[in-house]
Design a protein around this motif. Structure first.
Motif, PDB file in Angstrom:
ATOM      1  N   GLN A  41       0.402  57.494  39.101  1.00 14.46           N
ATOM      2  CA  GLN A  41       0.681  57.272  37.698  1.00 14.46           C
ATOM      3  C   GLN A  41       1.999  56.534  37.547  1.00 14.46           C
ATOM      4  OE1 GLN A  41       0.694  60.904  35.418  1.00 14.46           O
ATOM      5  NE2 GLN A  41      -0.038  59.873  33.580  1.00 14.46           N
ATOM      6  N   CYS A  42       1.956  55.407  36.841  1.00 11.56           N
ATOM      7  CA  CYS A  42       3.144  54.577  36.654  1.00 11.56           C
ATOM      8  C   CYS A  42       3.537  54.556  35.183  1.00 11.56           C
ATOM      9  CB  CYS A  42       2.884  53.153  37.128  1.00 11.56           C
ATOM     10  SG  CYS A  42       2.553  53.005  38.894  1.00 11.56           S
ATOM     11  N   TYR A  43       4.840  54.687  34.940  1.00  9.31           N
ATOM     12  CA  TYR A  43       5.368  54.660  33.584  1.00  9.31           C
ATOM     13  C   TYR A  43       6.177  53.392  33.323  1.00  9.31           C
ATOM     14  CZ  TYR A  43       4.017  59.577  33.504  1.00  9.31           C
ATOM     15  OH  TYR A  43       3.308  60.749  33.561  1.00  9.31           O
ATOM     16  N   SER A  44       6.251  52.513  34.298  1.00 14.96           N
ATOM     17  CA  SER A  44       6.987  51.262  34.153  1.00 14.96           C
ATOM     18  C   SER A  44       6.564  50.317  35.259  1.00 14.96           C
ATOM     19  CB  SER A  44       8.499  51.513  34.240  1.00 14.96           C
ATOM     20  OG  SER A  44       8.843  51.972  35.542  1.00 14.96           O
ATOM     21  N   LYS A  45       6.931  49.055  35.086  1.00 17.41           N
ATOM     22  CA  LYS A  45       6.706  48.083  36.158  1.00 17.41           C
ATOM     23  C   LYS A  45       7.498  48.495  37.389  1.00 17.41           C
ATOM     24  CE  LYS A  45       7.526  43.242  37.435  1.00 17.41           C
ATOM     25  NZ  LYS A  45       7.992  41.905  36.973  1.00 17.41           N
ATOM     26  N   ASP A  47       8.102  51.456  38.447  1.00 17.07           N
ATOM     27  CA  ASP A  47       7.348  52.488  39.160  1.00 17.07           C
ATOM     28  C   ASP A  47       6.308  51.850  40.073  1.00 17.07           C
ATOM     29  OD1 ASP A  47       8.740  54.505  37.941  1.00 17.07           O
ATOM     30  OD2 ASP A  47       7.131  55.078  36.559  1.00 17.07           O
ATOM     31  N   ALA A  48       5.627  50.836  39.549  1.00 15.28           N
ATOM     32  CA  ALA A  48       4.596  50.168  40.329  1.00 15.28           C
ATOM     33  C   ALA A  48       5.200  49.444  41.533  1.00 15.28           C
ATOM     34  CB  ALA A  48       3.815  49.199  39.447  1.00 15.28           C
ATOM     35  N   ALA A  51       6.047  51.648  44.307  1.00 14.32           N
ATOM     36  CA  ALA A  51       4.867  52.104  45.054  1.00 14.32           C
ATOM     37  C   ALA A  51       4.245  50.979  45.866  1.00 14.32           C
ATOM     38  CB  ALA A  51       3.839  52.677  44.095  1.00 14.32           C
ATOM     39  N   ALA A  58       1.946  44.585  39.353  1.00 14.88           N
ATOM     40  CA  ALA A  58       3.007  45.402  38.764  1.00 14.88           C
ATOM     41  C   ALA A  58       3.400  44.859  37.390  1.00 14.88           C
ATOM     42  CB  ALA A  58       4.220  45.441  39.689  1.00 14.88           C
ATOM     43  N   VAL A  61       0.900  45.992  34.959  1.00 17.32           N
ATOM     44  CA  VAL A  61       1.148  47.387  34.579  1.00 17.32           C
ATOM     45  C   VAL A  61       2.142  47.413  33.418  1.00 17.32           C
ATOM     46  CG1 VAL A  61       2.241  49.555  35.303  1.00 17.32           C
ATOM     47  CG2 VAL A  61       0.611  48.407  36.821  1.00 17.32           C
ATOM     48  N   SER A  71       0.957  55.433  30.008  1.00 13.61           N
ATOM     49  CA  SER A  71       1.113  55.325  31.457  1.00 13.61           C
ATOM     50  C   SER A  71      -0.108  54.618  32.005  1.00 13.61           C
ATOM     51  CB  SER A  71       1.264  56.706  32.123  1.00 13.61           C
ATOM     52  OG  SER A  71       0.071  57.467  31.980  1.00 13.61           O
ATOM     53  N   TRP A  73      -2.551  54.519  35.571  1.00  9.32           N
ATOM     54  CA  TRP A  73      -2.889  54.939  36.926  1.00  9.32           C
ATOM     55  C   TRP A  73      -3.252  53.695  37.731  1.00  9.32           C
ATOM     56  CZ3 TRP A  73      -2.516  59.821  38.930  1.00  9.32           C
ATOM     57  CH2 TRP A  73      -2.331  60.870  38.023  1.00  9.32           C
TER      58      TRP A  73
END
Length: 264
Positions: A41-45, A47-48, A51, A58, A61, A71, A73
């Motif tokens: 689960q990503c809440y921002s670019k 975060d992506a 990962a 990203a 996202v 968010s 996934w």
């Protein structure tokens, strides 16, 4: 004797146990050399990127979040050739988004292959989720309508929509870039569900709240004529269009209203 009356007791409903029921969930699946092999689960670019999601995905996202998704996934499909992913490879990845993740919008952004479309439709049929199907940013109305006709009878198609046109947004130093329709739509759905408080609403047009207005968009990759819009409408395709200088989604309600059902 007391006068007959109706007594109404109001109490908050108990939260459902088990499967989540948030209908504004976005599931982004892609193929690449790096990234998560299980949903994260990503809440921002950021975060992506953290990962190991590639820059392009990203960024998408971040775009989905900017349009209203709380968010996203993200999941990478393991493929022998990321430029020619097979239906089986897409299906293997999509199967990892099990029923426990609940309902939502599933999409493979920017990919318009028959393999991707078939895998998404199978997923919609199996998990009762909405799937968003992209076409090429420069696809013609005739080609899109032909694709729609070819998928119309497939299992899962009643919970799918094909999106015509990629919204164009501005970037640094006056540059522009196009965003796949699925990325934008997933954000609009989440934004609309949050505003309306339920999923029985079309993330399209104005509706007095800019329901289908694409934030930051200045154009569309392909501008269709009125006659082409008629062709796409008849084929059941969802489109983006500029009206009064506002880029907005149209015809997104028919498929999406049916899609917000508990997955399983």
């Amino acid at each position: 004797m007391a006068r007959p009356q109706i007594v109404v007791n109001v109490a908050a409903a108990l939260q459902r146990r088990g499967t989540p029921t948030d209908t504004g969930v976005a599931f982004l699946v892609y193929a690449g050399a790096t990234g998560p092999s299980d949903p994260i689960q990503c809440y921002s670019k950021a975060d992506a990127l953290a990962a190991a999601v590639p820059e392009t995905q990203a960024t998408w996202v971040g775009d989905c979040l900017n349009q209203g998704a709380p968010s996203v996934w993200v999941l990478r499909a393991a493929a022998a050739d990321a430029s020619a992913v097979t239906e089986a490879e897409w299906t293997t990845a999509l199967s990892k988004i099990g029923a426990g993740f609940g309902p939502g919008q599933v999409f493979i952004p920017g990919v318009s292959t028959a393999a991707a479309h078939a895998a998404l439709l199978d997923h919609a049929d199996l998990f009762t989720r909405c799937v968003l199907l992209d076409v090429a940013g420069d696809a013609t109305a005739t080609a899109i309508a032909t694709t729609a006709a070819g998928l119309a009878a497939a299992p899962g198609s009643e919970r799918a929509t094909i999106l015509a046109g990629w919204p164009t947004v501005t970037g640094p130093a006056g540059t522009t870039r196009d965003i796949p329709g699925s990325v934008v739509t997933a954000g609009l759905v989440a934004r609309g569900d949050a505003a309306a408080g339920h999923a029985n609403n079309a993330p399209a047009g104005s509706q007095g709240r800019g329901a289908g207005f694409v934030a930051g968009a200045v154009a569309i990759s392909t501008a269709f004529t009125d006659a082409e819009h008629d062709t796409l409408h008849d084929a059941g395709v969802s489109v983006f269009r500029t009206i009064n200088n506002v880029v907005q989604a149209l015809r997104l309600g028919v498929a999406l209203r049916r899609a917000h059902l508990p997955a399983g």
